[in-house]
Design a protein around this motif. Structure first.
Motif, PDB file in Angstrom:
ATOM      1  N   TRP A  97      -3.309  -0.433  -7.933  1.00  0.00           N
ATOM      2  CA  TRP A  97      -2.829  -1.779  -8.649  1.00  0.00           C
ATOM      3  C   TRP A  97      -1.724  -2.016  -6.867  1.00  0.00           C
ATOM      4  O   TRP A  97      -1.635  -2.819  -6.943  1.00  0.00           O
ATOM      5  CB  TRP A  97      -1.948  -1.185  -9.826  1.00  0.00           C
ATOM      6  CG  TRP A  97      -2.622  -0.881 -10.378  1.00  0.00           C
ATOM      7  CD1 TRP A  97      -2.947  -0.073 -11.511  1.00  0.00           C
ATOM      8  CD2 TRP A  97      -3.229  -2.301 -10.987  1.00  0.00           C
ATOM      9  NE1 TRP A  97      -3.593  -0.391 -12.971  1.00  0.00           N
ATOM     10  CE2 TRP A  97      -3.470  -1.569 -12.435  1.00  0.00           C
ATOM     11  CE3 TRP A  97      -2.493  -3.501 -11.088  1.00  0.00           C
ATOM     12  CZ2 TRP A  97      -4.516  -2.618 -13.447  1.00  0.00           C
ATOM     13  CZ3 TRP A  97      -3.542  -4.584 -12.134  1.00  0.00           C
ATOM     14  CH2 TRP A  97      -4.066  -3.919 -13.357  1.00  0.00           C
ATOM     15  N   VAL A 101      -1.096  -6.153  -5.456  1.00  0.00           N
ATOM     16  CA  VAL A 101       0.241  -6.198  -4.735  1.00  0.00           C
ATOM     17  C   VAL A 101       0.750  -6.733  -3.349  1.00  0.00           C
ATOM     18  O   VAL A 101       0.908  -6.972  -2.786  1.00  0.00           O
ATOM     19  CB  VAL A 101       1.159  -4.893  -4.734  1.00  0.00           C
ATOM     20  CG1 VAL A 101       2.822  -5.209  -4.496  1.00  0.00           C
ATOM     21  CG2 VAL A 101       0.946  -4.973  -6.607  1.00  0.00           C
ATOM     22  N   THR A 102      -0.787  -5.499  -2.073  1.00  0.00           N
ATOM     23  CA  THR A 102      -0.150  -5.810  -0.614  1.00  0.00           C
ATOM     24  C   THR A 102      -0.841  -7.099  -0.557  1.00  0.00           C
ATOM     25  O   THR A 102      -0.578  -7.846   0.453  1.00  0.00           O
ATOM     26  CB  THR A 102      -1.076  -4.969  -0.033  1.00  0.00           C
ATOM     27  OG1 THR A 102      -2.190  -4.361  -0.922  1.00  0.00           O
ATOM     28  CG2 THR A 102      -0.159  -3.557  -0.541  1.00  0.00           C
ATOM     29  N   GLY A 140       3.234  -6.111   3.585  1.00  0.00           N
ATOM     30  CA  GLY A 140       2.497  -5.948   1.983  1.00  0.00           C
ATOM     31  C   GLY A 140       0.774  -5.630   3.678  1.00  0.00           C
ATOM     32  O   GLY A 140      -0.019  -4.204   3.064  1.00  0.00           O
TER      33      GLY A 140
END
Length: 477
Positions: A97, A101-102, A140
């Motif tokens: 996960w 997101v990154t 990120g």
């Protein structure tokens, strides 16, 4: 030797489900790596050739280049913060996960660069917005590559971990190649056409890679070593605390190993392009073409170096790459200063393709193997991103400053590369060999006993070598 280590080499061929997940992990990591380095190479090349004219047009041209390079380096302020933040989450909640997101954060920021107003349109707000996007991108990216590295090392069969862990880094070469290819074409356009808005198209195209990466990663399963950590209820409550108390010697080694690889990458991918185009005055398309050739070489040299690290160990391969860059430092920059287009292409391509990427190929498995299972993600992320600040982030800025104050002298740049390579070469002599290490172990590699090292799986050999050894043993009987 653990059961996990014994079973892993066979699983890729014997277990269809494992093989499918290994392919999916490789693809997921590769696309993410391609996006990260497409964005970073794109931004680096744009910093060298475009941004000083679009976002810093109110400054003296030489000062504008330094300011443009500074925006390139500013992401490295955010990268360690992102690495620590997302690395902690990755060690507590899992790898999958975090990687979703990154990739969205990093790619989204890159896409938005393509719609930013210029200095002529909004004045000082133009570089401010550019810096903000760059900070988001860096935040990120701080955990993206570390996550891809950890994920592949944990999925890979142990005896071929170096090779499999290096495969996603073909994405680095593909992303850099794509960005360089775009700028080879853009460099052939008239300046007024390029600055009118054509330069924005490659940034806007990032959204395509984001979509592909998210689609693949949504189908990815969690890494098997993290699943085992959860089953045994050994997940760290505070992986950050562990890193800065019991694991900091490993972090320092990781930083030292990265100085030449990361710093050399940005010096030859970005600064060398700015130097030969802006200072020496060769065609704007030559530098990006050299980077593209180096990336093509890297698509072969990175996995090959990973394979060699499975055969001969991580350290011998790593030392070769560091020594290669060290020997190349002075003659390489002198040759670049001559301004011969063919020589420029050869020097940049060789420095990237063989010097930098040989270290990268061995590093893909080595960094995850240095750290224990409870804090591996944040350990790799911290090592990568602190070194990225010290080497990669400062390299273009310091290099541009050296060029400005010396009137284009090549010697300070050669000394810079030499020092970075010497640091990494020295670090290899205080770092333990990690090939074949059990990634389910909770302690770092520096704490392994001689017995731990002796019981690691032996190197993978070819069928031909295996038959030759078997015949020799049979004959001796």
């Amino acid at each position: 030797m653990t059961t996990h280590d014994q079973a892993t080499p066979a699983r890729a061929s014997d277990d269809p489900d494992y093989a499918a997940n290994l392919r999916r992990a490789t693809l997921a990591s590769s696309v993410g790596s391609a996006l990260e380095y497409y964005d970073f190479a794109l931004y680096g090349l744009a910093s060298a050739l475009i941004f000083s004219k679009v976002f810093f047009s109110g400054l003296d041209p030489a000062v504008g280049v330094v300011a443009s390079m500074a925006t390139f380096g500013v992401a490295f302020i955010a990268r360690p913060l992102g690495g620590i933040f997302f690395g902690t989450i990755g060690d507590r909640l899992g790898r999958k996960w975090v990687l979703l997101v990154t990739i969205a954060l990093m790619g989204g920021a890159s896409t938005l660069v393509g719609v930013l107003p210029s200095y002529e349109q909004v004045g000082i707000w133009a570089p401010i917005l550019l810096v903000f996007m760059r900070l988001l991108q860096g935040f990120g990216a701080g955990a993206e590559q570390a996550g891809a590295t950890v994920l592949m090392a944990e999925y890979a069969p142990v005896r071929r971990r170096g090779f499999f862990a290096a495969l996603p880094f073909i994405g680095i070469q593909a992303g850099t190649l794509l960005a360089a290819g775009v700028f080879v074409y853009l460099g052939t356009l008239p300046t007024e056409v390029l600055l009118s808005g054509v330069w924005r198209i490659p940034f806007l195209a990032s959204i395509v890679l984001i979509g592909v990466a998210l689609f693949i990663r949504l189908r990815l399963r969690e890494s098997p070593t993290f699943v085992q950590l959860e089953k045994q209820e050994q997940v760290a409550d505070s992986p950050l605390k562990e890193i800065f108390t019991s694991s900091f010697p490993s972090v320092l080694r990781g930083i030292g190993l990265r100085m030449a690889e990361n710093g050399g990458s940005y010096l030859f991918n970005t600064l060398a392009v700015s130097y030969v185009v802006g200072t020496i005055g060769i065609g704007a398309w030559i530098g990006p073409l050299a980077v593209a050739v180096g990336s093509l070489v890297g698509m072969i040299s990175v996995p090959f170096a990973g394979h060699l690290s499975d055969r001969f160990g991580r350290l011998p391969v790593y030392r070769f790459g560091a020594a290669f860059l060290l020997v190349l430092a002075f003659p390489g920059w002198w040759l670049l200063s001559l301004g011969n287009p063919v020589i420029v292409i050869i020097v940049i391509a060789v420095a990237i393709g063989f010097g930098v990427n040989t270290m990268l190929g061995a590093q893909c498995a080595m960094l995850p193997e240095l750290f224990g299972n409870r804090h591996r993600y944040i350990g790799v992320a911290t090592s990568r991103e602190l070194s990225a600040v010290l080497a990669g982030g400062l390299a273009p800025v310091l290099g541009a400053w050296f060029i400005a104050i010396t009137g284009g002298a090549w010697l300070p740049l050669a000394i810079y590369v030499f020092v970075l390579a010497a640091i990494t070469l020295g670090t290899t002599f205080i770092t333990p060999e990690t090939r074949g290490r059990d990634l389910t172990r909770l302690q770092d590699a520096v704490l392994d006993s001689d017995e731990d090292v002796r019981t690691r799986p032996t190197a993978m050999v070819s069928k031909k070598e295996h038959l030759a050894r078997s015949s020799f043993v049979g004959g001796s009987r």
